[in-house]
Design a protein around this motif. Structure first.
Motif, short mmCIF file in Angstrom:
data_model
loop_
_atom_site.label_atom_id
_atom_site.label_comp_id
_atom_site.label_asym_id
_atom_site.label_seq_id
_atom_site.Cartn_x
_atom_site.Cartn_y
_atom_site.Cartn_z
N PHE A 125 0.85 -1.18 0.00
CA PHE A 125 0.00 0.00 0.00
C PHE A 125 0.89 1.23 0.00
N VAL A 126 0.48 2.25 -0.75
CA VAL A 126 1.30 3.45 -0.90
C VAL A 126 1.14 4.39 0.28
N ALA A 127 -0.10 4.59 0.74
CA ALA A 127 -0.35 5.60 1.77
C ALA A 127 -1.72 5.41 2.38
N ALA A 128 -1.91 6.07 3.51
CA ALA A 128 -3.22 6.22 4.14
C ALA A 128 -3.59 7.70 4.07
N ASP A 129 -4.79 8.00 3.61
CA ASP A 129 -5.28 9.37 3.51
C ASP A 129 -6.58 9.52 4.27
N ILE A 130 -6.77 10.67 4.88
CA ILE A 130 -8.01 10.98 5.59
C ILE A 130 -8.55 12.30 5.03
N PHE A 131 -9.84 12.30 4.69
CA PHE A 131 -10.48 13.48 4.14
C PHE A 131 -11.67 13.88 5.03
N ARG A 132 -11.78 15.15 5.32
CA ARG A 132 -12.99 15.65 5.97
C ARG A 132 -13.95 16.12 4.88
N VAL A 133 -15.17 15.59 4.90
CA VAL A 133 -16.19 15.95 3.92
C VAL A 133 -17.33 16.65 4.63
N ASP A 134 -17.69 17.83 4.15
CA ASP A 134 -18.81 18.57 4.71
C ASP A 134 -19.54 19.26 3.58
N GLU A 135 -20.87 19.11 3.57
CA GLU A 135 -21.71 19.70 2.54
C GLU A 135 -21.20 19.35 1.14
N ASN A 136 -20.85 18.05 0.99
CA ASN A 136 -20.49 17.48 -0.31
C ASN A 136 -19.22 18.05 -0.93
N LEU A 137 -18.33 18.53 -0.07
CA LEU A 137 -17.02 18.97 -0.55
C LEU A 137 -15.95 18.46 0.40
N ILE A 138 -14.78 18.15 -0.14
CA ILE A 138 -13.61 17.80 0.68
C ILE A 138 -13.05 19.09 1.25
N ARG A 139 -12.99 19.17 2.60
CA ARG A 139 -12.61 20.41 3.27
C ARG A 139 -11.22 20.34 3.92
N GLU A 140 -10.75 19.13 4.23
CA GLU A 140 -9.51 19.00 4.99
C GLU A 140 -8.89 17.64 4.69
N HIS A 141 -7.57 17.57 4.78
CA HIS A 141 -6.87 16.34 4.40
C HIS A 141 -5.64 16.11 5.27
N TRP A 142 -5.47 14.86 5.71
CA TRP A 142 -4.27 14.38 6.40
C TRP A 142 -3.78 13.14 5.66
N ASP A 143 -2.50 12.81 5.77
CA ASP A 143 -2.02 11.55 5.22
C ASP A 143 -0.82 11.04 6.01
N VAL A 144 -0.54 9.76 5.83
CA VAL A 144 0.68 9.13 6.32
C VAL A 144 1.26 8.35 5.15
N VAL A 145 2.47 8.72 4.74
CA VAL A 145 3.12 8.09 3.59
C VAL A 145 4.39 7.41 4.10
N PRO A 146 4.36 6.10 4.35
CA PRO A 146 5.54 5.44 4.92
C PRO A 146 6.69 5.38 3.94
N THR A 147 7.91 5.42 4.48
CA THR A 147 9.10 5.30 3.64
C THR A 147 9.11 3.96 2.93
N THR A 148 8.75 2.91 3.67
CA THR A 148 8.60 1.57 3.10
C THR A 148 7.12 1.23 3.12
N PRO A 149 6.47 1.11 1.96
CA PRO A 149 5.02 0.90 1.94
C PRO A 149 4.60 -0.36 2.70
N ALA A 150 3.35 -0.35 3.17
CA ALA A 150 2.79 -1.49 3.91
C ALA A 150 2.37 -2.55 2.93
N SER A 151 3.09 -3.68 2.94
CA SER A 151 2.79 -4.74 1.97
C SER A 151 2.03 -5.86 2.65
#
Length: 324
Positions: free
Chosen positions: A298-324
């Motif tokens: 897996f390349v990354a984990a992403d988190i999106f905040r959705v409010d009123e049908n729009l993406i408003r905020e974003h966090w992610d964790v991108v490991p140096t060595t992907p999770a296989s």
């Protein structure tokens, strides 16, 4: 439905702008590592990309809340002192002996989880796990947390996302993603931390229904895949708040940076969301390169905040060595 608008902080005893912007900006994630274990039944075998990694009932709030309580207890009891009898007892009670583990160097079963937490203490003496966001959807539970010896400072330690599959009260599969928290002043000028909650909704008392959560999941997953699988930046004008808040310091807030990357003709391997959860106003996606086998990284984990049908905020964790 189990998350809340405010982040939950738990002291345990003591992107790509999204997943792919790291590739665009020269902060590329490592190339996918070969699978080191059996094919994962969670990604594309027992379920499919289309169903977001699970065939469990995503409307069963009671089971979701129970699953979240199991995972929260597991981290609470096991992280603070992985060598303690409490940690061992809880891990053996809640993690199946043959539970699959996906991530660089991770081992299966309860011993593998305890070894993961022990390694975190080796990297960061005095580490605590400070939970920032959680989600439970179907049989999946996700936890976004900071690993740090100084929990009052969000610019220290590591950012982590752990994903668990819980069946009949037992963890049967898990994935782990972590990266070092960036330090110093980023070239982008973005000083948002990897954990803070900055978006202020118009109605902060609104609690999404299960139906709205599923609509949010479909919106965010669709937007992610349109942008990073189909490489169609027009989705930025319809699915994203132009001033959306970015917690990856590689780029500033807003959609203009992404538009610039695409208009500049940057080329990058297409990725797509394979596993996804929606809980409260947060949607979590876990991505792989298009065409990846079920046991591939897996390349990354992403988190999106959705409010009123729009993406408003974003966090992610991108490991140096992907999770296989």
């Amino acid at each position: 439905m189990s998350t809340h608008r405010s982040p939950r902080s738990l002291f345990t005893g003591a992107t790509m702008i999204l997943a792919s912007v790291a590739v665009l900006t020269g902060c590329a994630a490592a190339a996918p590592a070969p699978s080191t274990g059996d094919a994962s039944p969670g990604a594309t075998t027992a379920s499919t990309i289309q169903d977001g990694g699970t065939t469990a009932d995503r409307t069963d709030s009671a089971t979701e809340n129970a699953n979240l309580a199991i995972v929260t207890r597991l981290i609470t009891d096991a992280f603070a002192d992985p060598s303690s009898t409490t940690a061992t007892g809880t891990a053996e009670e809640l993690v199946a002996a043959d539970a699959l583990a996906h991530g660089d160097g991770l081992a299966p079963g309860p011993d593998g989880l305890l070894a993961q937490f022990t390694a975190a203490h080796t990297r960061i003496p005095g580490a605590q796990a400070v939970i920032k966001h959680t989600a439970a959807d179907g049989d999946l539970v996700a936890v976004h947390y900071q690993i740090t010896a100084t929990p009052d400072d969000e610019r220290t330690g590591e950012a982590a996302v752990d994903l668990f599959r819980v069946t009949d009260g037992t963890v049967v599969e898990r994935w782990s993603f972590d990266q070092t928290v960036p330090t110093g002043t980023p070239a982008s000028g973005n000083t948002n931390t990897m954990f803070s909650d900055l978006y202020e909704p118009t109605d902060d008392t609104f609690v999404p229904t299960e139906e709205q959560e599923e609509a949010n999941r479909e919106l965010a997953v669709g937007a992610y895949n349109t942008l990073f699988r189909d490489q169609d930046p027009s989705i930025l004008d319809t699915a994203f708040d132009p001033a959306y808040l970015q917690h990856n310091s590689v780029a500033p807030n807003g959609t203009e940076a992404l538009k610039s990357f695409f208009s500049g003709g940057a080329a990058f391997p297409p990725n797509e969301s394979v596993i996804s959860l929606s809980d409260g106003d947060l949607v979590w996606t876990f991505s792989q390169p298009v065409g990846a086998a079920s046991g591939d990284a897996f390349v990354a984990a992403d988190i999106f905040r959705v409010d009123e049908n729009l993406i408003r905020e974003h966090w992610d964790v991108v490991p140096t060595t992907p999770a296989s």
